[in-house]
Scaffold this active site. Structure first.
Site, PDB file in Angstrom:
ATOM      1  N   HIS A  93     -14.403  -0.255   6.120  1.00  0.00           N
ATOM      2  CA  HIS A  93     -13.354  -1.062   6.753  1.00  0.00           C
ATOM      3  C   HIS A  93     -13.743  -1.557   8.151  1.00  0.00           C
ATOM      4  O   HIS A  93     -14.476  -0.887   8.880  1.00  0.00           O
ATOM      5  CB  HIS A  93     -12.098  -0.185   6.857  1.00  0.00           C
ATOM      6  CG  HIS A  93     -10.851  -0.929   7.206  1.00  0.00           C
ATOM      7  ND1 HIS A  93     -10.349  -0.973   8.474  1.00  0.00           N
ATOM      8  CD2 HIS A  93      -9.989  -1.637   6.429  1.00  0.00           C
ATOM      9  CE1 HIS A  93      -9.224  -1.671   8.477  1.00  0.00           C
ATOM     10  NE2 HIS A  93      -8.982  -2.076   7.244  1.00  0.00           N
ATOM     11  N   LYS A 151       0.089   4.192   4.568  1.00  0.00           N
ATOM     12  CA  LYS A 151      -0.066   3.702   3.193  1.00  0.00           C
ATOM     13  C   LYS A 151       0.647   4.662   2.243  1.00  0.00           C
ATOM     14  O   LYS A 151       1.858   4.623   2.144  1.00  0.00           O
ATOM     15  CB  LYS A 151      -1.535   3.459   2.910  1.00  0.00           C
ATOM     16  CG  LYS A 151      -1.963   2.216   3.726  1.00  0.00           C
ATOM     17  CD  LYS A 151      -3.418   1.953   3.854  1.00  0.00           C
ATOM     18  CE  LYS A 151      -3.607   0.761   4.807  1.00  0.00           C
ATOM     19  NZ  LYS A 151      -4.968   0.640   5.316  1.00  0.00           N
ATOM     20  N   HIS A 163      -6.769   4.812   1.834  1.00  0.00           N
ATOM     21  CA  HIS A 163      -6.152   4.459   0.550  1.00  0.00           C
ATOM     22  C   HIS A 163      -6.120   5.615  -0.439  1.00  0.00           C
ATOM     23  O   HIS A 163      -5.840   5.420  -1.619  1.00  0.00           O
ATOM     24  CB  HIS A 163      -6.860   3.242  -0.049  1.00  0.00           C
ATOM     25  CG  HIS A 163      -6.612   2.015   0.759  1.00  0.00           C
ATOM     26  ND1 HIS A 163      -5.485   1.253   0.620  1.00  0.00           N
ATOM     27  CD2 HIS A 163      -7.305   1.474   1.787  1.00  0.00           C
ATOM     28  CE1 HIS A 163      -5.512   0.276   1.515  1.00  0.00           C
ATOM     29  NE2 HIS A 163      -6.608   0.394   2.231  1.00  0.00           N
ATOM     30  N   ASN A 165       0.824  -1.213   0.000  1.00  0.00           N
ATOM     31  CA  ASN A 165       0.000   0.000   0.000  1.00  0.00           C
ATOM     32  C   ASN A 165       0.858   1.263   0.000  1.00  0.00           C
ATOM     33  O   ASN A 165       0.337   2.357   0.206  1.00  0.00           O
ATOM     34  CB  ASN A 165      -0.915   0.007   1.221  1.00  0.00           C
ATOM     35  CG  ASN A 165      -1.883  -1.168   1.222  1.00  0.00           C
ATOM     36  OD1 ASN A 165      -2.327  -1.613   0.177  1.00  0.00           O
ATOM     37  ND2 ASN A 165      -2.188  -1.672   2.398  1.00  0.00           N
TER      38      ASN A 165
HETATM   39  C1  LIG Z   1      -5.476   0.153   6.611  1.00  0.00           C
HETATM   40  C2  LIG Z   1      -6.791   0.759   6.868  1.00  0.00           C
HETATM   41  C3  LIG Z   1      -7.091   1.337   8.099  1.00  0.00           C
HETATM   42  C4  LIG Z   1      -6.186   1.214   9.297  1.00  0.00           C
HETATM   43  O1  LIG Z   1      -5.078   2.037   9.190  1.00  0.00           O
HETATM   44  P1  LIG Z   1      -3.737   1.627   9.967  1.00  0.00           P
HETATM   45  O2  LIG Z   1      -2.988   2.902  10.033  1.00  0.00           O
HETATM   46  O3  LIG Z   1      -3.083   0.566   9.175  1.00  0.00           O
HETATM   47  O4  LIG Z   1      -4.166   1.142  11.327  1.00  0.00           O
HETATM   48  C5  LIG Z   1      -8.290   2.005   8.226  1.00  0.00           C
HETATM   49  N1  LIG Z   1      -9.172   2.080   7.206  1.00  0.00           N
HETATM   50  C6  LIG Z   1      -8.922   1.518   6.021  1.00  0.00           C
HETATM   51  C7  LIG Z   1      -9.926   1.655   4.930  1.00  0.00           C
HETATM   52  C8  LIG Z   1      -7.737   0.827   5.812  1.00  0.00           C
HETATM   53  O5  LIG Z   1      -7.514   0.243   4.641  1.00  0.00           O
END
Ligand SMILES: *Cc1c(COP(=O)(O)O)cnc(C)c1O
Length: 371
Positions: free
Chosen positions: A134, A227, A210, A48
């Site tokens: 999510h 990401k 994302h 990512n």
């Molecule tokens: C990865 C992700 C999270 C969590 O973020 P982290 O910083 O990895 O804890 C939250 N929402 C979505 C849509 C994600 O893909």
């Protein structure tokens, strides 16, 4: 009473039988798009780290400088002694990115969602969420005790109907969605959602985990630094008042240690690079679109391209065939995605070359997956 391990072995056997057992593999990323996975060198279409900033020399240098200057750990919660000076610079960069008055950094995106949502809504309030949001948004909503209703993915009219029917029975109402959907790569109709929220007196919250750092029209803009920003941490952007309140009300902010200084410095430097080099975002989209063109798939809207296969076994098998050809592509299974929609999830980076993408396409053809 049977021993703990005996009970768990039974549960594990059930997961294995359903192709749902998961185990992390040792994966070293020495370059943004290349990994050494259990001794095998693979081209990664699974990270990512869309803008390849985790390995950018300026990001690494900023982290090293902070590590030398402030040490390895924050030492305490941000409200105690963990709020080292780098946080202010990072929060300023974030607010500028998102065109908001203020920003607030949490330990992770997961912590931002499970902290902010219960601080904003509770018993007697209503949350209306896109069917595909999510897991950590859902966890935050469940933790809050608010009533949860779901609307079919990206269906603004259905969201409006739920508001019309239910809004009046609750005190506050929050509509929750993602900007770019993590497992589908498509984008939410944010302008229309903003409009329907305004008509029914609801707050809008977006999860931009994302996204590539662009602003959304939401009251509460959540996101991650792990990401596209290549580092670690989560954030909420919004009004001064929102941030001032959350700092005293979000339990995952109050009761967790601040991020390591090097992590904060890396994220701030990455955001500066995103601002200075907007062409990185264009390169990612160009790469994803080259792939969707070659594969005769709908044009990519983000760096994420799903290829749905259906069963868990077929997704795992396709991922294995690609791995044998030298490509790391994640097989995504339920419960991460809905039943019967196990898929390959391709993610593109600004550092992939067109040649690599043509080779990936050839490997797909050779493996008999898609066009
Ligand atoms: C990865 C992700 C999270 C969590 O973020 P982290 O910083 O990895 O804890 C939250 N929402 C979505 C849509 C994600 O893909």
């Amino acid at each position: 009473m049977p021993a703990l391990d005996a009970i768990l072995e039974e549960k594990i056997a059930g997961l294995v039988a359903g192709n749902r057992f998961r185990e992390p593999r040792i994966t070293a990323r020495s370059l943004a798009v290349e990994v050494l996975c259990e001794g095998k060198k693979l081209q990664s279409f699974s990270c990512n780290d869309y803008l390849a900033l985790s390995h950018h020399p300026r990001v690494i240098a900023a982290a090293q400088e902070a590590l030398g200057r402030y040490g390895a750990g924050a030492g305490a919660s941000r409200l105690v002694t963990g709020n080292h000076p780098l946080y202010a610079a990072l929060e300023q960069e974030l607010a500028a990115c998102k065109h908001t008055e203020a920003a607030m950094v949490f330990g992770s995106g997961y912590l931002a969602n499970i902290g902010a949502i219960p601080a904003l809504v509770g018993k007697g309030d209503l949350v209306i969420a896109d069917k595909l949001v999510h897991a950590c948004m859902i966890d935050g909503i469940l933790l809050s005790g608010a009533k949860l209703l779901r609307f079919p993915h990206n269906d603004v009219e259905a969201c409006g109907r739920l508001l019309l029917q239910h809004r009046q029975h609750y005190r506050h109402c929050l509509v929750a969605t993602e900007t770019v959907f993590s497992m589908d790569g498509d984008c939410a109709p944010l302008t229309a959602l903003r409009d329907v929220c305004d008509r029914h007196g609801a707050w809008l919250m977006t999860d931009d985990a994302h996204g590539l750092g662009d602003p959304s029209p939401a009251d509460i803009q959540m996101g991650t630094l792990s990401k596209a920003a290549g580092s670690y941490g989560g954030y909420i952007c919004g009004s001064h008042t929102l941030v001032r309140y959350l700092r005293s009300a979000a339990r995952s902010f109050i009761f967790a240690t601040g991020l390591p200084p090097a992590t904060v410095a890396a994220a701030a430097e990455a955001l500066r690079i995103i601002r200075e080099e907007p062409e990185r975002k264009q390169r990612v989209l160009d790469n994803a679109r080259l792939f969707t063109r070659l594969m005769h798939l709908p044009e990519a809207q983000s760096p994420i391209v799903p290829f749905t296969l259906g069963s868990e076994a077929s997704a795992l098998q396709a991922a294995q065939l690609l791995e044998d050809a030298g490509f790391l592509v994640a097989a995504i299974r339920p419960p991460t995605v809905p039943e019967g929609t196990a898929r390959l999830r391709f993610t593109f980076s600004s550092e992939h070359t067109p040649e690599q993408i043509h080779l990936l396409h050839k490997a797909m053809q050779h493996a008999g997956i898609g066009a």
